[in-house]
Motif scaffolding. Sequence first.
Motif, mmCIF file in Angstrom:
data_model
loop_
_atom_site.group_PDB
_atom_site.id
_atom_site.type_symbol
_atom_site.label_atom_id
_atom_site.label_comp_id
_atom_site.label_asym_id
_atom_site.label_seq_id
_atom_site.Cartn_x
_atom_site.Cartn_y
_atom_site.Cartn_z
ATOM 1 N N GLU A 153 0.809 -1.050 0.118
ATOM 2 C CA GLU A 153 0.167 0.273 0.088
ATOM 3 C C GLU A 153 0.526 1.112 -0.138
ATOM 4 O O GLU A 153 0.109 2.064 -0.572
ATOM 5 N N THR A 154 2.124 1.079 1.186
ATOM 6 C CA THR A 154 3.013 2.580 1.206
ATOM 7 C C THR A 154 3.317 2.714 -0.621
ATOM 8 O O THR A 154 3.610 3.623 -1.272
ATOM 9 N N ILE A 155 3.423 1.625 -1.001
ATOM 10 C CA ILE A 155 4.617 1.812 -2.600
ATOM 11 C C ILE A 155 3.612 2.599 -3.346
ATOM 12 O O ILE A 155 3.768 2.974 -4.303
ATOM 13 N N THR A 156 2.183 1.592 -3.625
ATOM 14 C CA THR A 156 1.579 2.173 -4.240
ATOM 15 C C THR A 156 1.067 3.490 -4.057
ATOM 16 O O THR A 156 1.156 4.397 -5.490
ATOM 17 N N ARG A 157 1.182 3.793 -2.925
ATOM 18 C CA ARG A 157 1.139 5.549 -2.710
ATOM 19 C C ARG A 157 1.926 6.695 -2.865
ATOM 20 O O ARG A 157 2.077 7.294 -3.509
ATOM 21 N N ILE A 158 3.239 5.835 -2.707
ATOM 22 C CA ILE A 158 4.271 6.433 -2.915
ATOM 23 C C ILE A 158 4.394 6.637 -4.681
ATOM 24 O O ILE A 158 4.531 7.642 -5.282
ATOM 25 N N ASP A 159 4.359 5.503 -5.743
ATOM 26 C CA ASP A 159 3.927 5.893 -6.745
ATOM 27 C C ASP A 159 2.879 6.873 -7.015
ATOM 28 O O ASP A 159 3.330 7.257 -8.467
ATOM 29 N N SER A 160 2.679 6.633 -6.674
ATOM 30 C CA SER A 160 1.337 8.093 -7.021
ATOM 31 C C SER A 160 1.709 8.996 -6.573
ATOM 32 O O SER A 160 0.447 9.830 -6.711
ATOM 33 N N GLY A 161 2.828 9.507 -6.324
ATOM 34 C CA GLY A 161 2.907 10.719 -5.445
ATOM 35 C C GLY A 161 3.216 11.149 -4.190
ATOM 36 O O GLY A 161 4.127 12.603 -4.404
ATOM 37 N N THR A 162 2.621 10.250 -3.276
ATOM 38 C CA THR A 162 2.778 10.542 -1.880
ATOM 39 C C THR A 162 3.578 10.723 -1.557
ATOM 40 O O THR A 162 4.317 9.248 -0.737
ATOM 41 N N GLU A 163 4.676 11.484 -1.471
ATOM 42 C CA GLU A 163 5.475 11.542 -1.239
ATOM 43 C C GLU A 163 6.614 11.714 0.496
ATOM 44 O O GLU A 163 7.126 11.505 1.347
ATOM 45 N N GLU A 164 5.169 12.790 1.080
ATOM 46 C CA GLU A 164 5.340 12.687 2.371
ATOM 47 C C GLU A 164 5.230 11.667 3.942
ATOM 48 O O GLU A 164 4.710 10.402 3.265
ATOM 49 N N ASN A 165 5.818 12.683 4.692
ATOM 50 C CA ASN A 165 6.058 10.984 5.580
ATOM 51 C C ASN A 165 3.785 10.564 5.756
ATOM 52 O O ASN A 165 3.488 11.799 6.025
ATOM 53 N N GLU A 166 3.619 9.504 6.711
ATOM 54 C CA GLU A 166 2.428 9.851 6.173
ATOM 55 C C GLU A 166 2.227 8.270 8.071
ATOM 56 O O GLU A 166 3.227 7.610 7.859
ATOM 57 N N THR A 167 0.983 8.972 8.605
ATOM 58 C CA THR A 167 1.220 7.871 9.296
ATOM 59 C C THR A 167 -0.136 7.352 9.771
ATOM 60 O O THR A 167 -1.736 7.660 9.135
ATOM 61 N N THR A 168 -0.604 5.617 9.882
ATOM 62 C CA THR A 168 -1.376 5.096 8.669
ATOM 63 C C THR A 168 -1.946 4.168 11.017
ATOM 64 O O THR A 168 -1.140 3.313 11.271
#
Lengths: 402, 308
Positions: free
Chosen positions: A380-395
């Motif tokens: 899920e993290t990889i998908t989000r980063i691939d779609s441009g979410t570079e910021e640090n995130e907490t889930t």
Amino acid sequence: MSDTRIITGNEAAALAVKLVEPNVIAAYPITPQTSLAEKLSTFVEGGELRAEYVRVEGEHSALTVCISASTVGARVFTATSSNGLLYMHEQIHWAAGSRLPIVMCCVNRGVGAPWSIFNDQQDSFSQRDTGWIQIYCRDNQEIIDTIIQAYRIAEAVYIPVMVCYDGFVLSHTMMPVEIPDYGKVREFLPPYKPSVDISPENPVTVNPVFFPWRRENAEGVLCDGYMEKRYKLQDALLKSTDTIEEVSTAYGQAFGRDHGGLLWEHMTDDAEIVIVGMGSIAAEATVAADSLRKEGIRAGVVGIRVFRPFPRKAIATALKKAKVIVVFEKCMSYGCDGGVSSDIKSALYGTGIEAPMHNYIAGLGGRDVKARELADAVKETITRIDSGTEENETTWLNCHTG
Amino acid sequence: MAQLPYGVALMQENIFKINDKEYILPGSRACQGCGLSLAYRYILKALRENTIVAIPPSCLCVLHGLYPTTSVTVPAINATFAGNAASASGIVAALNALNKTEITVLALTGDGGTYDMGIQSLSGAAERNTNFIFACYDNEAYMNTGTQRSGATPMGALTTTTPILTKREKKKDMLKIMEAHDLPYLATVSPAYPADLYDKFVKAKRIKGTRYIHIDIPCPPGWAYPAKDTVRVGKLAVETGIFVLCEIEDGKFRFTGRSETLAKKGKRLPVVQYVERQGRFRKMSIEQLNQLQSWVDSRWNEYMKRAE
Ligand SMILES: Cc1ncc(C[n+]2csc(CCOP(=O)(O)OP(=O)(O)O)c2C)c(N)n1
Ligand code: SF4
Ligand SMILES: [Mg+2]
């Protein structure tokens, strides 16, 4: 011939304590530590372990007994969990400030309110800033080995050590454990020598009131003020990383098992995705990393063993080549961020490592975290980063936050 | 005010010759006229050098001096407020384990550290019959922090947390609470009667298990009387029966020293003579005074019955 038994984490801890032969034990029962306190009582009453076992009326007293016993020259042991640890808080500071080599097991459990008897690491995390060394174990073998190491570390640097392991996940789960040889433990662990001799010939007042500034003693020697005393604790903690690594190596040589000094790594050499965890969740993450590799994702794991002193340099080195960092953590600095990830971020500041970090608060109050779920979270993290979410995130993993 | 028979105290029975060695050097940090300094001096004379003292935050902690100097020549270990008896338990356990059983362990603790915050660890240590002397030095308030009310403060006393209405509750009966632990030895002492105090500590030292000694500690700043009157106020406490010198050994109660004489004579001074000397009672009402007198009378009668 090696002695391997299939035992729980608490039994492993009890056997380690038996091997190190403390003079004084004081403990108060709390789930999931209880079976450890019970096992030690059986050892003492059955004559298998010659120690004074003080059945105190609460955890504050348990640690107080250990503090004063250690001050007058006894090797001591205590153990607790959760609210028991919180109830000790005043004494946890006192033990570190007194520079006493106390070893305590924290069988990690969530804290109230609301009540939960199950595992997370909020209890020991909330004692992070007290000046203790904190070591987290990933399996039962590491528990028995770490407790023995903890005494050698503590008694070398005069800093108390908290050996932390996950409640139920380890404390009540059976695993094969090789029991170290008694004679070899005696060789590995020299007898405890207190830093100050308390006797009528040396009538000191231990831990009196300190001034903010330095002050001369009766011989005109300028002595520490409060700040110097506290600085020395910090200095000793930072320097203890060397001792911890040396002890880990020496243990490996003597017993054939080196669990990694400050941290351990699993397939990080060529890893693009580095998963970081502490305790049993990091062991679970190795299973996740292996399965991700089968899917062609180059994942590796860094397991933080020593949380205090925080191994800043070792962390930065281990994460140098990571393209993405994923942290799974069982503790929270409420109002800020996950307890482990925020420390990692602070260690990476100024190192040039700019990989995005996604952190997952996982398994609070015993919520199950399976390797498959960790692997899915990484994807899920990889998908989000691939779609441009570079910021640090907490889930909050598996938490229905909607 | 009527002259009191102060000289009587000098004639009391003294079993043991008082050790002339001093264990507290000049230059302690206690106030002028401090009842604790006086008591501590005789306690250490009785227990001698083979002693380790457990200290909680309190006037005693301050008396011991500020790092790196101390005026006390026996080893002492500071602990936190709630755990002085646990701290002593730790010392005792270590000494047992290390075969150093000839050392006496004394937990000297203020009333706050005994009646209030420390009662849990004290009760635990006593229930385990830990081999130590727990001495409560009772100056009837939290003096170290500036005379706040404690469970030991008597009714009618002004403190900084009962600054207008005075303390409206009765003093807790700590001796009774400790007696309920079925201890081998309990005693009460006052620095105004040092020989009696000395005897009891010497005796306590020779007994095994938890020994509880309650010390009345007149305190000039906290009780608001002139520093020169400490012994006088301490004696008035005994003369009026506000404080009773006694001993409970294996459950058997007996008056000692001046209180024994008073019990035989059947004469006590009215409590007003004690109260009127201390500024802390200046707002005490007549009802409170009467209640105090009847509390003193009923406890005295209870003791008289037990002593028969
Ligand atoms: C946990 C904690 N709460 C509060 C304090 C502050 N404190 C220090 S000494 C003291 C009062 C001590 O009273 P007492 O035991 O009667 O001894 P005294 O000062 O009267 O000699 C208090 C409240 C403390 N040190 N620790
Ligand atoms: S406040 Fe009272 S008990 Fe404390 S040192 Fe001063 S006189 Fe002694
Ligand atoms: Mg007091």
